[in-house]
Design an enzyme around this catalytic site. Structure first.
Site, PDB file in Angstrom:
ATOM      1  N   ASP A   1       0.875  -1.172   0.000  1.00 63.79           N
ATOM      2  CA  ASP A   1       0.000   0.000   0.000  1.00 63.79           C
ATOM      3  C   ASP A   1       0.914   1.224   0.000  1.00 63.79           C
ATOM      4  OD1 ASP A   1      -2.248   1.788   0.577  1.00 63.79           O
ATOM      5  OD2 ASP A   1      -1.430   1.841   2.609  1.00 63.79           O
TER       6      ASP A   1
ATOM      7  N   ASP B   1      -1.808  -0.795   6.028  1.00 63.19           N
ATOM      8  CA  ASP B   1      -2.011  -0.242   7.372  1.00 63.19           C
ATOM      9  C   ASP B   1      -3.445   0.165   7.683  1.00 63.19           C
ATOM     10  OD1 ASP B   1      -1.776   2.096   5.542  1.00 63.19           O
ATOM     11  OD2 ASP B   1      -1.955   3.228   7.410  1.00 63.19           O
TER      12      ASP B   1
END
Length: 643
Positions: A336, A527
């Protein structure tokens, strides 16, 4: 599956974790069995009578073994032989020949394993359910005549128009029909800076409205919003991933049937030819003891558990032995962007001053306007001024224009900090250059005259480029960037970190689909809430520990406690070392079993020698696996890169 959980994860307290643990029945039974085992061992080592520690060990058998035994009998009723049942039988057999300590140890291992697996399952399911709390329970629906009335958010239907006041979470997914505001969409897209939304723009349920009021026409049923799809995707992917087993678990299913059949034959055939009951039973019992999978189980678990402990000491929490074993197969790593490769917080990267004013003056005035702002851009500007130790003046007559900017009177002049507009045509080329470098640009004006430009970027982690290079060396393949942010920002981070494969503008379910479509063994690092479906869909998911959302932490298979991206390559290498030791241990265990079984079948294996050989192989493979507890077992990422 054997699972190891931390006492606490970021954002949680030890007390709340202990309460959750005690709420799981399997934990209470496993804890009682462990306590009885430890107490029995202490009594056994003391001068106390034999019956005392036998009583404690038998109590350990009952508290820790009744549930695996029950599950095994249920499986047997469905014509399946569960390895837990075989281990219970082996433990009872050990007690029958006087080796009650060994049997109690097996009971504790299996009870603890089942309990910790139950804890992980409960924690993940609780976190998935809590995700729905991101959507408000109620919404204010505006009727055609302008009347407002409050309804349950779950009852919203396409066509309803809802009022979203400043600071509220948006209750449904739809299109803005009136008003304009900055909307924080980080939970869905991962964008670090709120985006401007006005009439005709789409908004997501669960995102946070800024300072403007919005009227939103609901276009999507509450059961089909992006947030609802995140929940469904995570649940489905987690259920699919839960079916993964250790390699040895798959082997044991066949091994157990073979041993039970062979034991029955060794007992039954001699009896059919007139052998004495005691002789036939002793031979069969000796066979079951020497052929039981104790050494095989311990050949696998100690290396993996030792590797998990070593990884934990270096800031990587690997949640299960299955994950530690599967890590070695990682062939591609996907990241990400926001909060993973970057810090997730914008900072002032560039200041361009015009006229007679310098950079410090532009920043000083902008900070005065933004003083006390909760907007990420305003907070970043104020922080930059503090770091330069500038003397920031006091502002008055403060005004905020949602989606545009803020203005205030500073030292007798109206100073504005706003997004670029067509009025700044003389500075268009500079603005375009800054934006092409993935900067968010704001214009600082004094009395409607452009005084300067401020460019802000999301900081790339200092270890990101090195971690990417190490992982590409370890896996032999390029890494991938998956982000909900725009393509320009994604490619800027990719250039800085050395990633070539970039996929931007992805919604959470699209991230998960991208992971599922990769024909590789994928390790994903993320996250946020928006990363949870992809973390669940990946073969292995790593969450950032310090700022990761609860859902990401619970969905992931491993947690980077210190947010150290460089440790991922090291833990993959550790997994590969653990696998090599597991293979060596299986060879050792198999050799002992083959020799002892052959002796028992072709000759007469004395029971004490059989037990001694069986226990020797168990101890040997356990000690071999414990080598991974050594500090030398952890190899820093730069060692991986050099190899």
């Amino acid at each position: 599956m054997t699972t190891v959980l931390p006492q606490t994860l970021p954002g949680r307290t030890i007390g709340s974790d202990r309460t959750m643990l005690l709420a799981v029945p399997e934990v209470r039974w496993a804890s009682a069995a462990t306590a009885l085992f430890v107490l029995g061992l202490l009594v056994q080592l003391s001068p106390a009578p034999t019956w005392m520690y036998w009583t404690l060990y038998l109590a350990c058998y009952i508290t820790g073994g009744w549930e695996p035994a029950l599950e095994g009998l249920r499986a047997l009723r469905n014509r399946a032989l569960d390895v837990d049942l075989l281990m219970i039988v082996a433990a009872i057999g050990a007690a029958a020949i006087g080796q009650i300590f060994d049997g109690a140890l097996l009971i504790v291992i299996f009870a603890t394993s089942g309990a910790l697996e139950a804890v992980l399952t409960k924690r993940t399911s609780d976190s998935i359910r809590s995700l729905l709390d991101l959507t408000p329970e109620t919404a204010v629906v505006v009727a055609e005549n302008g009347d407002e009335h409050q309804v349950d958010a779950i009852s919203l239907r396409p066509g309803d128009v809802v009022l979203v006041r400043p600071g509220e979470r948006i209750a449904g997914e739809g299109t803005v029909v009136e008003g304009h505001s900055d909307v924080d969409q980080a939970s869905i897209t991962g964008e670090p800076i709120p985006v401007y939304r006005s009439v005709g723009d789409e908004v997501f349920a669960g995102t946070i409205n800024g300072t403007g009021a919005l009227r939103v026409r609901i276009d999507v049923d509450p059961s089909n919003t992006v947030l609802a799809r995140i929940v469904a995707t995570v649940e489905h992917a987690s259920a699919t991933k839960a079916k993964k087993q250790l390699f040895i678990d798959k082997v044991e299913q066949y091994y157990s049937k073979t041993i039970v059949g062979a034991t029955a034959a060794i007992f039954g055939i001699p009896m059919a030819f007139g052998s004495e009951l005691q002789s036939a039973l002793l031979r069969a019992m000796t066979f079951m003891i020497v052929a039981s999978p104790c050494a095989v189980v311990l050949a696998t678990m100690p290396p993996l558990l030792a590797a998990m402990a070593t990884a934990g000491r270096h800031g990587v929490l690997v949640k299960s032995a299955v994950v530690m074993e599967q890590l070695r197969r990682t062939s591609v790593v996907a990241f990400d962007k926001t909060g993973t490769l970057t810090e997730g917080v914008p900072h002032v990267e560039r200041i361009v001053a015009f006229g007679t004013r310098d950079e410090s003056e532009v920043l000083r005035l902008a900070a005065a306007v933004e003083h006390g702002s909760e907007h990420p851009i305003g907070a970043a500007i104020a922080l930059a001024a503090r770091r330069r130790e500038l003397n920031v003046p006091t502002a008055s007559d403060f005004e905020s224009a949602p989606g545009s900017g803020v203005r205030a009177r500073i030292e007798g002049h109206m100073v504005a900090v706003a997004k670029p507009t067509a009025r700044e045509k003389d500075q268009h080329a500079i603005i375009e250059t800054l934006e092409s470098a993935a900067m968010t640009v704001v214009v600082v004006t004094i009395a409607d005259e452009v005084a300067g430009l401020i460019g802000l970027v999301d900081t790339v982690r200092v270890d990101a480029a090195r971690a990417v290079a190490e992982l590409e060396t370890v896996t032999g393949n390029g890494t991938v960037l998956l982000t909900g942010d725009n393509s320009r920002a994604a490619h800027a981070v990719a250039r800085e970190t050395g990633i070539v494969d970039v996929r931007a503008g992805l919604l959470p379910h699209e991230k998960a689909s991208a992971v599922s479509e990769m024909d590789e063994h994928v390790l994903l690092v993320g996250d946020g809430v928006n990363d949870a479906p992809a973390l669940a869909a990946a073969d292995t998911g790593f969450a950032m520990g310090r700022k990761g959302s609860d859902l990401a932490l619970d969905t992931a298979d491993a947690v980077l406690i210190r947010d150290d991206l460089g440790s991922i390559a090291s833990v993959i290498e550790l997994s590969r070392r653990a696998h090599r030791i597991v293979v060596a241990n299986l060879v050792i265990a198999a050799t002992f079993i083959v020799v002892l079984v052959t002796w028992d079948l072709l000759g007469h294996l004395p029971l004490p020698i059989g037990v001694a050989g069986h226990e020797s192989s168990t101890v040997l493979v356990a000690l071999n696996g414990m080598r991974l507890l050594s500090s030398r077992a952890w190899r820093p990422g730069d060692d991986c890169a050099r190899r």
